[in-house]
Structure formats: C-alpha cells, structure tokens
Design an enzyme around this catalytic site. Structure first.
Site, PDB file in Angstrom:
ATOM      1  N   ARG A 232       0.947  -1.134   0.023  1.00 15.87           N
ATOM      2  CA  ARG A 232      -0.039   0.123   0.184  1.00 15.87           C
ATOM      3  C   ARG A 232       0.821   1.193   0.009  1.00 15.87           C
ATOM      4  O   ARG A 232       1.990   1.181   0.635  1.00 15.87           O
ATOM      5  CB  ARG A 232      -0.873   0.119   1.223  1.00 15.87           C
ATOM      6  CG  ARG A 232      -2.233  -0.953   1.345  1.00 15.87           C
ATOM      7  CD  ARG A 232      -3.162  -0.651   0.517  1.00 15.87           C
ATOM      8  NE  ARG A 232      -4.312  -1.537   0.157  1.00 15.87           N
ATOM      9  CZ  ARG A 232      -4.357  -2.777  -0.598  1.00 15.87           C
ATOM     10  NH1 ARG A 232      -3.437  -2.930  -1.299  1.00 15.87           N
ATOM     11  NH2 ARG A 232      -5.527  -3.336  -0.285  1.00 15.87           N
ATOM     12  N   GLU A 261      -2.859   7.765  -4.281  1.00 11.29           N
ATOM     13  CA  GLU A 261      -3.415   7.231  -5.503  1.00 11.29           C
ATOM     14  C   GLU A 261      -4.903   7.399  -5.783  1.00 11.29           C
ATOM     15  O   GLU A 261      -5.528   7.256  -5.019  1.00 11.29           O
ATOM     16  CB  GLU A 261      -2.938   5.853  -5.720  1.00 11.29           C
ATOM     17  CG  GLU A 261      -3.508   4.764  -4.930  1.00 11.29           C
ATOM     18  CD  GLU A 261      -2.770   3.297  -5.238  1.00 11.29           C
ATOM     19  OE1 GLU A 261      -3.730   2.632  -5.480  1.00 11.29           O
ATOM     20  OE2 GLU A 261      -1.796   3.061  -4.807  1.00 11.29           O
ATOM     21  N   HIS A 279      -0.921   0.409  -9.802  1.00 12.14           N
ATOM     22  CA  HIS A 279      -1.681  -0.555  -8.872  1.00 12.14           C
ATOM     23  C   HIS A 279      -2.121  -1.911  -9.597  1.00 12.14           C
ATOM     24  O   HIS A 279      -3.486  -2.051  -9.503  1.00 12.14           O
ATOM     25  CB  HIS A 279      -2.818   0.044  -7.888  1.00 12.14           C
ATOM     26  CG  HIS A 279      -3.084  -0.649  -6.652  1.00 12.14           C
ATOM     27  ND1 HIS A 279      -3.472   0.191  -5.683  1.00 12.14           N
ATOM     28  CD2 HIS A 279      -3.135  -1.803  -6.451  1.00 12.14           C
ATOM     29  CE1 HIS A 279      -3.648  -1.046  -4.792  1.00 12.14           C
ATOM     30  NE2 HIS A 279      -3.337  -2.001  -5.243  1.00 12.14           N
TER      31      HIS A 279
END
Length: 313
Positions: A232, A261, A279
């Site tokens: 993360r 993000e 991601h």
C-alpha cells in the site's frame, strides 16, 4: 430474487456480467460524485457492497445504506472498511486472501528486475538514439540479499521466487517471527534494510504500517539499495522517498502503489531512478477471475443463509 449491489471499484464488463448472472444488479459508483449520487438514489435498497481495501467503506456510507447486509472486499486488503461500524450493525465483511498472491509476487519480482537492471531507462535511451550512452553496467540480482517487509502469503511467495530463481538470501521483518520459517528474522525495519540489497514491501496497509518505511529505513538501505512497494502506498513515506531518490541516498525504487493514488506527486516525473505502475500487481486475468469468483461465492453463501467462505478475521 435480484439483489442490489453497490460497486465502488472498477470492473470489466465481463465481470459485471458474471455478477448479473449470479443474481446481483450492479450499480457502478467508482468516483466520489457517482457514489454520492447512487447512494442518494438507491441507498435504501442496497443490500451488498463490493469494494477493496484501498477504497473501503466508511461509517457515513454505511449509515446511508439501511438494508446493507454484507460488504465484500475484492482482494486480501480491507484496511479502509470501517469494521467497528459493520460489527455494530451485524454487517458481514469478507475479503479475498490467496486470490491474487501469485500475480502480486510475480509483479514484485518484475519490478525488482526492471529497476535493478534499468530496463525502462535503457529502452527509453535506445529509442532516443542513445545506444552507446545507455550501455552502463547494472547490478545482478543473483545471490544478493533480499529483504521482505511483511512475510504473509505474498511475502512468502516473493521469498520463494528470490531463492529458487536467483539463489538469493532472504531476510524479513514482521510483527513477530514466523514459526518454522527458514528465513532470517530482523526485529526492526531498519535492521532489515541495513542488511538487504533489495527491500520489497509486502505488508498490509492501515494505521499499524503507516510510513513504516521512513527516512531512517531508506538511509539504512543506502545508496546501493533498491526499494519495491507492492503493498500500500501509505507504508512508504513519500516525502522521504523523494528526498532519498533525488539525493541518490538509495539507488532506485519501483512502486506499484502510491500514497494518495491515483494522484501522483509531481516530483516523481523528474526522477530517472524511479519506476511506476498503476496498482496492477494483482490484475492478471487469472487473479481477476479468482477474486471475482470468491466475491460471488461469498455473496451467494450469505444470501442463502450459510456462512461466508472468507470472513474478515
């Protein structure tokens, strides 16, 4: 009986079709504006929510969904779902451990290879006509020291790839030593980083790991060390990382996740020792299929009156 499912994450058309075929009417609401509008329009009839750990579901949102009975997190993470609020209303929360572990581990190694060997930078240089200028020596991965921050399912798969593919030595840090692990345990992230040539972040997100990789860890990793984050964005202190990369206090970093993000710090654009992906570590076709199928199985199990397969512990 068709049940209304509020979907807060991006899904491909074929995934939506699978949900519809399973008896769930999917209401897509990916942006904050769409979520607010959808909840206002159909909130009283929503019985299930599909989200993920980084998107979550707040107590305010839950309060606007009076018929909500189950929240499914696609993927292993669930850090931004308000579990206390869910438990107070007996709302079941599930997640998807094990569904995308192999995909994420593959991507971690791909990022490590790319940043250590300078593959994107060399590709860009060759395309600019700078063949000779791009032929600089780059480090090997073989027989180096691989530090893994967080030795869960994904961390263990990364470790096996490091050992089996590159004959690496593996060390790790987690909240406590993993019983029976053959890998070297370090009691702090700084100690692990001081030992490692490469540091891969594979922890959960949330308050307990916020900025776990800070300036001290990056300083310990050193000017020859490389950082990879597939966990993360919140685990890595972005300001400290930008400083370390700018001043060459670490050799390079490769990030699949970024704090805040999808917004990316403007300073990242000027760093030629940084690689970014959006991601996507867990977004292989195989993993997407597995995560969605587990969501469907949890939903069907709950609404048929049985226990869900993978409740959040």
């Amino acid at each position: 009986m068709v049940r209304d499912l509020l979907v807060l994450i991006e899904l491909a058309p074929e995934s939506l079709a699978h949900l519809e075929a399973a008896g769930f009417k999917a209401h897509m609401a990916v942006s904050a504006e769409a979520k607010a509008g959808t909840i206002k329009a159909i909130g009283p009839q929503v019985q299930a929510v599909l989200t993920n750990g980084s998107t979550g579901l707040s107590v305010v949102d839950m309060a606007a969904l009076p018929q909500l009975r189950i929240v499914c997190a696609q993927g292993a993470g669930y850090e931004k779902i308000d579990l206390l609020a869910a438990r107070a209303r007996n709302i079941i929360v599930t997640h998807g451990p094990g569904t995308n572990d192999a995909s994420v581990a593959d991507h971690a190694i791909a990022l490590l290879m790319a940043i250590v060997r300078g593959i994107p930078q060399a590709d860009a240089a060759v395309r600019r006509g700078q063949w000779s200028q791009s032929r600089q020596p780059r480090p090997m991965l073989s027989k180096k020291k691989l530090g893994i921050l967080g030795l869960g399912n994904i961390g263990q798969q990364i470790a096996r790839r490091g050992i089996g593919g590159f004959e690496m030595s593996v060390g790790y840090h987690s909240r406590r030593p993993r019983e029976g692990s053959p890998f070297s345990y370090f009691d702090t992230p700084v100690a692990l980083a001081s030992w490692a040539d490469f540091l891969i972040v594979a922890t959960p997100g949330g308050a307990s790991t916020f900025h776990l990789v800070d300036a001290a860890v990056l300083n310990a990793l050193g000017p020859n060390g490389y950082l990879v984050n597939i966990a993360r964005g919140s685990v890595v202190d972005t300001v400290a990382l930008i400083s370390a990369l700018t001043n060459r206090e670490v050799a390079g970093a490769a990030l699949d996740v970024v704090e805040g993000e999808p917004d990316v710090p403007a300073a990242f654009a000027n760093l030629n020792n940084l690689i970014l992906t959006p991601h996507i570590a867990g977004r292989s076709p195989e993993a997407v299929t597995a995560t969605l199928q587990l969501v469907i199985e949890n939903l069907k199990a709950h609404f048929s009156g049985g226990p869900v397969l993978t409740p959040v512990p």
